[in-house]
Design a protein around this motif. Sequence first.
Motif, mmCIF file in Angstrom:
data_model
loop_
_atom_site.group_PDB
_atom_site.id
_atom_site.type_symbol
_atom_site.label_atom_id
_atom_site.label_comp_id
_atom_site.label_asym_id
_atom_site.label_seq_id
_atom_site.Cartn_x
_atom_site.Cartn_y
_atom_site.Cartn_z
ATOM 1 N N VAL A 166 0.876 -1.183 0.000
ATOM 2 C CA VAL A 166 0.000 0.000 0.000
ATOM 3 C C VAL A 166 0.911 1.231 0.000
ATOM 4 C CG1 VAL A 166 -1.971 1.122 1.099
ATOM 5 C CG2 VAL A 166 -1.665 -1.346 1.342
ATOM 6 N N SER A 167 1.435 1.550 -1.164
ATOM 7 C CA SER A 167 2.502 2.547 -1.284
ATOM 8 C C SER A 167 2.083 3.961 -0.888
ATOM 9 C CB SER A 167 3.034 2.568 -2.717
ATOM 10 O OG SER A 167 2.002 2.885 -3.641
ATOM 11 N N ASP A 193 -7.684 2.181 -1.666
ATOM 12 C CA ASP A 193 -8.919 1.397 -1.726
ATOM 13 C C ASP A 193 -8.916 0.336 -0.628
ATOM 14 O OD1 ASP A 193 -11.169 -0.042 -2.292
ATOM 15 O OD2 ASP A 193 -10.425 -0.872 -4.193
ATOM 16 N N PRO A 194 -9.669 0.564 0.477
ATOM 17 C CA PRO A 194 -9.686 -0.417 1.573
ATOM 18 C C PRO A 194 -10.356 -1.725 1.199
ATOM 19 C CG PRO A 194 -11.310 1.286 1.966
ATOM 20 C CD PRO A 194 -10.513 1.730 0.781
ATOM 21 N N GLY A 195 -11.022 -1.749 0.051
ATOM 22 C CA GLY A 195 -11.672 -2.976 -0.391
ATOM 23 C C GLY A 195 -10.802 -3.841 -1.279
ATOM 24 N N SER A 196 -9.617 -3.350 -1.635
ATOM 25 C CA SER A 196 -8.736 -4.109 -2.521
ATOM 26 C C SER A 196 -8.088 -5.271 -1.773
ATOM 27 C CB SER A 196 -7.644 -3.200 -3.094
ATOM 28 O OG SER A 196 -6.723 -2.821 -2.080
ATOM 29 N N SER A 197 -7.729 -6.295 -2.520
ATOM 30 C CA SER A 197 -7.115 -7.479 -1.910
ATOM 31 C C SER A 197 -5.744 -7.124 -1.314
ATOM 32 C CB SER A 197 -6.963 -8.598 -2.944
ATOM 33 O OG SER A 197 -6.176 -8.177 -4.049
ATOM 34 N N TYR A 199 -4.818 -4.232 -0.022
ATOM 35 C CA TYR A 199 -5.028 -3.519 1.249
ATOM 36 C C TYR A 199 -5.437 -4.487 2.350
ATOM 37 C CZ TYR A 199 -6.756 -0.171 4.655
ATOM 38 O OH TYR A 199 -6.962 0.542 5.811
ATOM 39 N N LYS A 200 -6.365 -5.373 2.049
ATOM 40 C CA LYS A 200 -6.844 -6.317 3.054
ATOM 41 C C LYS A 200 -5.722 -7.228 3.553
ATOM 42 C CE LYS A 200 -11.652 -6.477 1.457
ATOM 43 N NZ LYS A 200 -12.701 -7.327 0.845
ATOM 44 N N ALA A 202 -2.511 -6.510 3.488
ATOM 45 C CA ALA A 202 -1.582 -5.685 4.261
ATOM 46 C C ALA A 202 -2.153 -5.410 5.644
ATOM 47 C CB ALA A 202 -1.322 -4.372 3.520
ATOM 48 N N ARG A 203 -3.431 -5.100 5.711
ATOM 49 C CA ARG A 203 -4.075 -4.826 7.003
ATOM 50 C C ARG A 203 -3.956 -6.032 7.928
ATOM 51 N NH1 ARG A 203 -5.656 -0.653 10.049
ATOM 52 N NH2 ARG A 203 -6.450 0.391 8.207
ATOM 53 N N GLU A 204 -4.178 -7.195 7.399
ATOM 54 C CA GLU A 204 -4.086 -8.408 8.212
ATOM 55 C C GLU A 204 -2.650 -8.642 8.676
ATOM 56 O OE1 GLU A 204 -5.290 -11.756 10.263
ATOM 57 O OE2 GLU A 204 -6.506 -10.186 9.332
ATOM 58 N N ALA A 205 -1.701 -8.417 7.777
ATOM 59 C CA ALA A 205 -0.285 -8.652 8.105
ATOM 60 C C ALA A 205 0.234 -7.641 9.123
ATOM 61 C CB ALA A 205 0.548 -8.600 6.834
#
Length: 218
Positions: A166-167, A193-197, A199-200, A202-205
């Motif tokens: 997520v640059s 885009d918080p709905g992108s794969s 982003y998701k 990265a958020r989890e990691a």
Amino acid sequence: MTRHTTSRAAVRRALAALAALPVLALAVGCGGDDSSTRVEGVASAPGENTGGSGGSDGGGSSKDTGGGSGKGKSAFYDAQLDYVRCMRTKGGAEDFPDPKLSGYLDWDKINQLEDPSGTGEVTKGGKDGACANELRKAMTLEPERDAQKDYESMLAHATCMRDHGVSEFQNPTMSAGNAVPGGEPDPTNPRIDPGSSVYKQAREACKGKLLDGLDGMQ
């Protein structure tokens, strides 16, 4: 039924703004003294001698001040329970989750709730702001946080998000001794885009980089 897609950062900022509104403007809250009313399935508040149980509070006090000052982790937790009760009975979210034992809301579970109107009401004080008073009270009782630790936590999280693709994710900043969240570089014209794969994933990691209570801040 529409599943809401509002980002957690936007939600937390909206809650902060909502909590700052004048009381008269939010008189539609649950109101009254229904502290004796218990909603089935709502957890009980931690006892006065629980000490530091319930995990990190992100720099808040680890000592319960009891009923003397009305402050401390127990008072914060009790206020969040009042908010949960209101959300379940008047806010239109029957499955609204219990707060964590630290007193902070469980955003991972809240973000999985169905939003009946599609307007994000399950994350913004309930239907027609029905639980705004309870929300505001809970936020004013949040234990004092360590701004430097919060900043360092959000900086590590922002770095992790960029490292995971997520640059555009911006670093937090410090302003007047307060930690200001990073994340979206331009809220008026979102570029993330918080709905992108990506982003998701990265958020989890990177979610472990954020201290308790910061999971919705950036």
